[in-house]
Design an enzyme around this catalytic site. Sequence first.
Site, mmCIF file in Angstrom:
data_model
loop_
_atom_site.group_PDB
_atom_site.id
_atom_site.type_symbol
_atom_site.label_atom_id
_atom_site.label_comp_id
_atom_site.label_asym_id
_atom_site.label_seq_id
_atom_site.Cartn_x
_atom_site.Cartn_y
_atom_site.Cartn_z
ATOM 1 N N GLU A 162 39.315 38.861 35.703
ATOM 2 C CA GLU A 162 38.578 38.528 36.662
ATOM 3 C C GLU A 162 38.218 39.614 37.389
ATOM 4 O O GLU A 162 38.999 40.380 37.899
ATOM 5 C CB GLU A 162 39.444 37.279 37.550
ATOM 6 C CG GLU A 162 38.617 36.891 38.825
ATOM 7 C CD GLU A 162 39.238 35.722 39.590
ATOM 8 O OE1 GLU A 162 40.170 35.037 39.031
ATOM 9 O OE2 GLU A 162 39.151 35.832 40.760
ATOM 10 N N GLU A 167 34.490 38.388 48.044
ATOM 11 C CA GLU A 167 34.856 37.110 48.689
ATOM 12 C C GLU A 167 35.022 37.424 50.224
ATOM 13 O O GLU A 167 35.173 38.498 50.704
ATOM 14 C CB GLU A 167 36.422 36.476 48.016
ATOM 15 C CG GLU A 167 36.378 36.518 46.982
ATOM 16 C CD GLU A 167 37.789 36.088 46.199
ATOM 17 O OE1 GLU A 167 38.254 35.005 46.007
ATOM 18 O OE2 GLU A 167 38.582 37.038 45.932
#
Length: 283
Positions: A162, A167
């Site tokens: 990932e 974020e």
Amino acid sequence: MKNLFFYTSFTLLGLFGCVSEENPGDTGAEMISIPTQGTTSPNTYPGMTLVWSDEFNGSTLDQGNWTHETGNGTNGWGNNELQFYRPQNTSLQNGNLVISAKKEAFGGRVYTSSRIITKGKQQFRYGRVDIRAVMPKGQGIWPALWMLGSNFDTVSWPACGEIDIMEMIGGNNRENTVHGTVHWEHDGKHAEFGGNYTLPSGTLADQFHVYSIVWDSTTIRWLIDNKQYHIIDTTPAQLDEFRRSFFFIFNIAVGGNWPGSPDGTTTFPQHLIVDYVRIFQNN
């Protein structure tokens, strides 16, 4: 975002304030104000070619690029998230993708949002990714622009790898910090390595910023507005996940293990606004 559910310079725009957007892309979509200030990125880089982009200039989401993931996942998409993902929370407005998180009862949940993926449609190995976006804000709000390995269905997470291009965690004065992280499997266990950058003033919800990674066979570098803030050496054999192809995921989660739940200070709806996503690869 953990998923356990298995042309050489940047330009700061000198326009201030917001404009009211008209003609939202999807019928019934809320008209929102799109910031007119922020950073933009070049259309070309020396020695590189633009191999794919979505400028979100149509009236509806391009189904040739994107698929909606729907529902509430298993254990809130592995993170105890509180939202129900549905396509109705996605719209295109004046050349921008808008994902809206709302407080509304649906599917047994009290919040809704959208999550879109390019899995099976657009996948890439290596290159420079630029995403120009404005973040939502508020306690419990968790926007993410990220990637999963294209072999996710075969090996699951975290073995697929990932790459969290960015974020942001809302609330408690955290909206000024961008996080860039990778997750992978190390000797059968989850491993992660992340870095972050805090703006000298303002928040990621105030204006457009460009979130980037520069990814090759040996490193992944994270940048905001063309300023590098994090790097990982991916040459060790245990990091072989990052020498394979990945697909994109854009979403807003509500609640979850990292941000915590919304509270009385959180206002809805909240919007993740994306002007474009572009990927360049070496000639």
